[in-house]
Design a protein around this motif. Sequence first.
Motif, short mmCIF file in Angstrom:
data_model
loop_
_atom_site.label_atom_id
_atom_site.label_comp_id
_atom_site.label_asym_id
_atom_site.label_seq_id
_atom_site.Cartn_x
_atom_site.Cartn_y
_atom_site.Cartn_z
N GLY A 10 -52.55 130.61 96.51
CA GLY A 10 -51.41 130.94 96.52
C GLY A 10 -50.50 130.99 97.03
O GLY A 10 -51.08 132.23 97.41
N ALA A 11 -49.25 130.56 97.05
CA ALA A 11 -48.28 130.50 98.07
C ALA A 11 -47.14 131.50 97.43
O ALA A 11 -45.90 131.19 97.29
N GLY A 12 -47.62 132.67 96.33
CA GLY A 12 -46.66 133.54 95.72
C GLY A 12 -46.62 134.50 96.81
O GLY A 12 -46.72 134.62 98.40
N VAL A 13 -45.66 135.77 96.76
CA VAL A 13 -45.29 136.70 97.60
C VAL A 13 -46.42 137.26 97.88
O VAL A 13 -47.14 137.83 99.51
N ILE A 14 -47.67 137.73 97.07
CA ILE A 14 -49.06 138.32 97.93
C ILE A 14 -49.43 137.34 98.46
O ILE A 14 -50.01 138.05 99.42
N GLY A 15 -49.78 136.40 97.57
CA GLY A 15 -50.68 135.00 99.20
C GLY A 15 -49.64 135.15 100.34
O GLY A 15 -50.54 134.90 101.17
N THR A 42 -43.83 133.94 89.69
CA THR A 42 -42.85 134.73 89.40
C THR A 42 -42.83 135.29 90.72
O THR A 42 -41.31 136.65 90.78
N SER A 43 -43.11 135.38 91.57
CA SER A 43 -42.77 135.96 93.17
C SER A 43 -40.11 135.29 93.08
O SER A 43 -40.25 135.65 94.13
N SER A 44 -40.23 134.33 92.61
CA SER A 44 -39.42 133.76 92.50
C SER A 44 -37.93 133.99 90.76
O SER A 44 -36.75 133.79 90.96
N ASN A 46 -38.02 137.77 89.66
CA ASN A 46 -38.25 138.85 88.89
C ASN A 46 -36.69 140.04 89.45
O ASN A 46 -35.44 139.38 89.29
N SER A 47 -37.04 140.83 89.01
CA SER A 47 -35.41 141.64 89.35
C SER A 47 -34.89 141.85 90.74
O SER A 47 -34.30 142.53 90.78
N GLU A 48 -36.50 141.26 91.84
CA GLU A 48 -36.22 142.02 93.15
C GLU A 48 -35.74 143.75 93.48
O GLU A 48 -34.84 143.63 94.26
N VAL A 49 -36.37 144.07 92.32
CA VAL A 49 -36.47 145.95 93.29
C VAL A 49 -37.65 146.10 93.56
O VAL A 49 -38.56 145.92 93.61
N GLY A 311 -39.28 134.99 83.53
CA GLY A 311 -40.31 134.94 84.74
C GLY A 311 -41.11 135.40 83.43
O GLY A 311 -41.23 135.96 82.37
N ILE A 312 -42.02 135.32 83.86
CA ILE A 312 -43.92 135.72 83.33
C ILE A 312 -44.80 137.02 83.99
O ILE A 312 -44.89 136.37 84.89
N ARG A 313 -44.53 137.69 83.25
CA ARG A 313 -45.59 138.41 84.04
C ARG A 313 -47.04 138.07 83.58
O ARG A 313 -47.50 138.08 82.73
N GLY A 344 -54.00 140.38 88.31
CA GLY A 344 -52.88 140.86 87.04
C GLY A 344 -51.73 142.10 88.23
O GLY A 344 -51.42 142.88 87.76
N ILE A 345 -51.10 141.41 88.88
CA ILE A 345 -50.29 141.92 89.98
C ILE A 345 -49.00 141.36 89.58
O ILE A 345 -48.52 140.48 89.57
N GLU A 346 -48.59 142.43 88.20
CA GLU A 346 -47.79 142.28 87.99
C GLU A 346 -46.35 143.24 88.81
O GLU A 346 -46.81 143.31 89.82
#
Length: 364
Positions: A10-15, A42-44, A46-49, A311-313, A344-346
């Motif tokens: 998984g290459a979201g921000v976490i991976g 999800t990583s693109s 979101n609220s970018e907060v 987005g989806i949590r 569960g990395i929301e």
Amino acid sequence: MEQVNILIIGAGVIGLAIARELSEEFVDVVLVEKEETFGRHTSSRNSEVLHSGIYYPEGSLKAQLCVNGIQEIYKFAKENNVPFKNCGKLIVANNKEELFILEELKINGEKNSVIGLEIINESECKKIESQIKAKYALKVPSTGIIDSHSLMQKLESEAENNGAFIVYEMEVISIDASDEGYFANFANGDVFEAKTIINCAGLFSDKIADMVGINIERENLKLHWCKGEYYKSSKIKDINHLIYPVPDPNGVFLGIHLTINLQGEVRFGPNAYYVDELNYEMDEAYKSQFLKAIKKYINIDEENLQLDDCGIRAKLQKEGGEFRDFYIKEESEKGFPNFINCIGIESPGLTCCLTIAKEVRKLI
Ligand SMILES: Cc1cc2nc3c(=O)[nH]c(=O)nc-3n(C[C@H](O)[C@H](O)[C@H](O)COP(=O)(O)OP(=O)(O)OC[C@H]3O[C@@H](n4cnc5c(N)ncnc54)[C@H](O)[C@@H]3O)c2cc1C
């Protein structure tokens, strides 16, 4: 068949953050992603907060990783020219009951070591945000915003510079345990043998855990998807802080808030409702809910609010359920050594990406 040391799914921000972190120390780190590039889910969306850490229970992973994570990410962004702004945020209250919630949030934030929290009154609030309606506000100076695409791009290039391999259009469809580790089988017929697997598959991380043989129902690791939509408004300008209402009492989301991006453009959202399918289509079914929530803190007309994005949590907390923390664990106890789950990395996952990566490094 490829043989790899560490396989990250998984290459979201976490991976990406984990690939960067681990490739500093280990060889043969491979990150696989089913989409054609990073951050398509999800990583693109979101609220970018960059969250301060005030909301989460004392001692929870969310609190610890967020309070340290925001500092780490500011430092990383500064050093790597990732655009960000430490704009601060106001959580607004318009009656005594809401003021009580602000006071409780302030106490909780201070327990979590969030610094600079201050409750201000109506006139102090007007001085810093003239368009906002608030009798009281909790000022949270550490909160900020970040360009999440640039952040992911930087994490990807640093991981690759460290020697990690990132392979797109590679969907894991099953995993078999072996004496030496695991065989990951891909949709295109490829098979990778890996000594260690790290599951960062976001909305599908429970499915990946299920693939290796973890009973996600019994272990209470089934994800519940919770959609959040955004509206934008080009009419509202010159807002300096992020503006939040008091949070949802059930802890499902933070309330429909106002965010600004790095260009100063205004967005509202996300709302929150549980869904069964991965569908990013939107209609205006919730527009009146948005208007009602927004009008509590800023004047806006219906025609000045346009649908934007959603987005989806990936929530472990089911509808009506209790608070659930991030699940970051090496699974020897369940009979799967060197298999690390991030489930569960929301929110505040974006804020925590660098500290989650450090947490995973400790588990190897
Ligand atoms: C509406 C919303 C607002 C949010 N706002 C904020 C915020 O303001 N601040 C904050 O800190 N956090 C926020 N978050 C949370 C944050 O966005 C997430 O915590 C973070 O993006 C999670 O990243 P991830 O890498 O775990 O997941 P993802 O970005 O979803 O990445 C997982 C990746 O795994 C891939 N994958 C899945 N299955 C497979 C497979 N079988 N094989 C290969 N690849 C696979 C997917 O394609 C995907 O690219 C928000 C989330 C939502 C939904």
